[in-house]
Design a protein around this motif. Structure first.
Motif, short mmCIF file in Angstrom:
data_model
loop_
_atom_site.label_atom_id
_atom_site.label_comp_id
_atom_site.label_asym_id
_atom_site.label_seq_id
_atom_site.Cartn_x
_atom_site.Cartn_y
_atom_site.Cartn_z
N LEU A 196 0.92 -1.21 -0.16
CA LEU A 196 -0.08 0.04 -0.04
C LEU A 196 1.00 1.29 -0.16
CD1 LEU A 196 -2.80 1.56 0.09
CD2 LEU A 196 -2.65 1.11 2.87
N CYS A 197 2.01 1.33 1.08
CA CYS A 197 2.68 2.30 0.81
C CYS A 197 3.40 2.78 -0.47
CB CYS A 197 3.84 2.21 1.97
SG CYS A 197 3.30 2.17 3.55
N GLU A 198 3.87 1.72 -1.01
CA GLU A 198 4.68 1.80 -2.61
C GLU A 198 3.61 2.26 -3.40
OE1 GLU A 198 7.64 1.66 -2.96
OE2 GLU A 198 8.18 1.08 -0.97
N PHE A 199 2.24 1.85 -3.49
CA PHE A 199 1.27 2.15 -4.26
C PHE A 199 1.09 3.71 -4.09
CE2 PHE A 199 -3.28 2.88 -4.87
CZ PHE A 199 -3.45 2.77 -6.37
N LEU A 200 0.92 4.11 -2.70
CA LEU A 200 0.72 5.36 -2.45
C LEU A 200 1.79 6.35 -3.09
CD1 LEU A 200 -1.26 5.09 1.00
CD2 LEU A 200 -2.28 5.88 -1.19
N LYS A 201 2.94 5.88 -2.75
CA LYS A 201 4.01 6.73 -3.27
C LYS A 201 4.03 7.10 -4.67
CE LYS A 201 9.14 6.78 -2.35
NZ LYS A 201 10.12 6.38 -1.44
N THR A 202 3.76 6.07 -5.47
CA THR A 202 3.66 6.20 -6.91
C THR A 202 2.52 7.08 -7.02
OG1 THR A 202 4.68 3.89 -7.12
CG2 THR A 202 3.39 4.92 -8.97
N LYS A 203 1.53 6.79 -6.88
CA LYS A 203 0.19 7.53 -7.21
C LYS A 203 0.29 8.90 -6.77
CE LYS A 203 -2.05 4.46 -9.48
NZ LYS A 203 -2.06 4.77 -10.97
N LEU A 204 0.82 9.21 -5.44
CA LEU A 204 0.70 10.57 -4.80
C LEU A 204 1.64 11.66 -5.60
CD1 LEU A 204 0.09 9.93 -1.22
CD2 LEU A 204 -1.47 10.46 -2.74
N SER A 205 2.80 10.91 -5.78
CA SER A 205 3.94 11.52 -6.36
C SER A 205 3.82 12.24 -7.73
CB SER A 205 5.52 10.90 -6.33
OG SER A 205 5.09 9.56 -7.32
N SER A 206 2.65 11.84 -8.57
CA SER A 206 2.63 12.28 -9.92
C SER A 206 1.33 13.23 -9.98
CB SER A 206 2.08 11.02 -10.69
OG SER A 206 1.18 10.30 -10.29
N GLY A 207 0.64 13.47 -8.79
CA GLY A 207 -0.55 14.26 -8.94
C GLY A 207 -0.19 15.49 -8.02
N GLU A 208 -1.20 16.54 -8.11
CA GLU A 208 -0.99 17.72 -7.52
C GLU A 208 -2.00 17.28 -6.17
OE1 GLU A 208 0.96 20.12 -7.30
OE2 GLU A 208 1.94 19.50 -9.49
N PRO A 209 -1.76 18.14 -5.04
CA PRO A 209 -0.82 18.91 -4.77
C PRO A 209 0.56 18.22 -4.22
CG PRO A 209 -2.20 18.95 -2.81
CD PRO A 209 -2.85 17.89 -3.95
N PHE A 210 0.52 16.88 -4.31
CA PHE A 210 1.37 16.04 -3.93
C PHE A 210 2.81 16.20 -4.57
CE2 PHE A 210 -2.58 13.99 -3.55
CZ PHE A 210 -2.83 13.97 -2.22
N LYS A 211 2.72 16.34 -5.82
CA LYS A 211 4.04 16.63 -6.60
C LYS A 211 4.53 17.80 -6.15
CE LYS A 211 5.18 16.43 -11.39
NZ LYS A 211 4.81 16.53 -12.81
N SER A 212 3.97 19.06 -6.08
CA SER A 212 4.56 20.04 -5.52
C SER A 212 5.17 20.17 -4.07
CB SER A 212 3.21 21.34 -5.68
OG SER A 212 3.06 21.66 -6.94
N ASP A 213 4.51 19.37 -3.04
CA ASP A 213 4.98 19.16 -1.82
C ASP A 213 6.31 18.74 -2.02
OD1 ASP A 213 2.61 20.16 -0.88
OD2 ASP A 213 1.64 18.18 -0.26
N LEU A 214 6.46 17.49 -2.99
CA LEU A 214 7.76 16.87 -3.01
C LEU A 214 8.67 17.89 -3.55
CD1 LEU A 214 6.52 13.40 -4.19
CD2 LEU A 214 7.54 13.93 -2.04
#
Length: 121
Positions: free
Chosen positions: A80-98
């Protein structure tokens, strides 16, 4: 911890933003506050929910408390962590946070600096 409780804990965009960052590195409240543009009380409240559900753990160093994804959570829900890391890192606002996280990391971001900056405002 049941899966429905975990999804309830993750069912808030700010908590997902926090988790997204904690999947990258261990951070303290002041660092999360700076990166996310949230108040200290807001960040702390969301961290408490995640901590109560066993998603994150913390350790105190000097006057700061550092949070990270708990070993137990990662062991049980690593996929689940790996799935979330992949999905969240490509969308906003998560991408901007990173991106902000990486900028701050390059500058040598630290709790001491964050505390100094917040006391100036």
């Amino acid at each position: 911890m049941s899966l429905d409780e975990i999804f309830k804990a993750l069912g808030d965009q700010n908590r997902l933003r926090i988790l997204n960052l904690l999947l990258e590195d261990e951070l303290c409240v002041c660092e999360l506050e700076k990166i996310l543009g949230l108040t200290q009380s807001n960040v702390s409240r969301h961290l408490q929910v995640l901590k109560n559900k066993g998603v994150v753990s913390c350790k105190k160093t000097s006057q700061w408390i550092y949070y990270r994804v708990s070993d137990e959570f990662f062991k049980e829900y690593g996929e689940l962590c790996e799935f979330l890391k992949t999905k969240l890192s490509s969308g906003e606002p998560f991408k901007s946070d990173l991106a902000r996280f990486e900028e701050e990391k390059k500058k040598g971001f630290s709790c001491e600096k964050a505390t100094e900056e917040s006391s100036k405002t």
